[in-house]
Scaffold this motif. Structure first.
Motif, short mmCIF file in Angstrom:
data_model
loop_
_atom_site.label_atom_id
_atom_site.label_comp_id
_atom_site.label_asym_id
_atom_site.label_seq_id
_atom_site.Cartn_x
_atom_site.Cartn_y
_atom_site.Cartn_z
N ASP A 1 -7.85 -4.23 -3.13
CA ASP A 1 -7.22 -5.03 -2.09
C ASP A 1 -8.11 -6.26 -1.90
N GLU B 1 -3.68 -5.31 -5.01
CA GLU B 1 -3.02 -6.04 -3.92
C GLU B 1 -3.69 -7.41 -3.76
N TRP B 2 -2.90 -8.42 -3.46
CA TRP B 2 -3.35 -9.79 -3.30
C TRP B 2 -4.00 -10.33 -4.59
N SER C 1 -6.10 2.28 2.08
CA SER C 1 -6.24 0.88 1.70
C SER C 1 -7.70 0.49 1.60
N THR D 1 -9.08 -2.31 2.04
CA THR D 1 -9.20 -3.65 2.62
C THR D 1 -10.65 -4.06 2.84
N TYR E 1 -7.44 -8.99 -0.14
CA TYR E 1 -7.03 -9.79 1.01
C TYR E 1 -8.20 -10.53 1.66
N THR F 1 0.83 -1.20 0.00
CA THR F 1 0.00 0.00 0.00
C THR F 1 0.86 1.26 0.00
#
Length: 137
Positions: free
Chosen positions: A75, A103-104, A55, A57, A77, A37
């Motif tokens: 993201d 991300e992820w 983020s 998330t 995750y 991030t």
């Protein structure tokens, strides 16, 4: 391309990534807390995002306006099923011509655009990070 860097080097690293990528889809791999991030924040700044980047998330995706484009920060995750990503309209996002910083990405591998740049981050014992950039056409 493999580069070791510290947080002070982030503006230079972000510029190098943008200068060397041929894709607007950047995939960020690495353990929790490795700096994905933080690097994405610097890339967004270089691309012209004026807002404070946070983020996604819990929201999964945040959208930011650029002068003549958009940036989507994902993201994945907390994703546990294909249904969850289909529910947010992942296919529409991924088919767009806008910037996609993910991300992820391993959690949504089946849906990823074929053309992308893979960025693997690892944390070194001295606190620095190592970035490995792979361009996929």
């Amino acid at each position: 391309m493999e580069i070791a860097y510290t947080i002070q080097d982030l503006p230079k690293i972000a510029g190098m990534i943008l200068a060397n990528t041929t894709s607007k889809t950047l995939l960020f791999y690495g353990d929790m807390g490795v700096g994905k991030t933080t690097l994405i924040k610097e890339l967004a700044k270089k691309l012209g995002v004026q807002d404070t980047l946070s983020s996604p998330t819990f929201s999964i995706v945040n959208e930011y306006l650029l002068d003549s484009d958009k940036l989507f920060h994902f993201d994945f995750y907390r994703i546990n099923s294909e249904e969850e990503v289909l529910d947010i309209g992942i296919e529409d996002y991924f088919e767009s011509t806008h910037w996609k910083l993910i991300e992820w990405p391993e959690k949504v591998a089946k849906f990823l655009p074929a053309e992308n740049s893979k960025i693997q981050l690892t944390k070194n014992q001295n606190g620095s990070r190592t970035l490995n950039l792979e361009l996929v056409k």
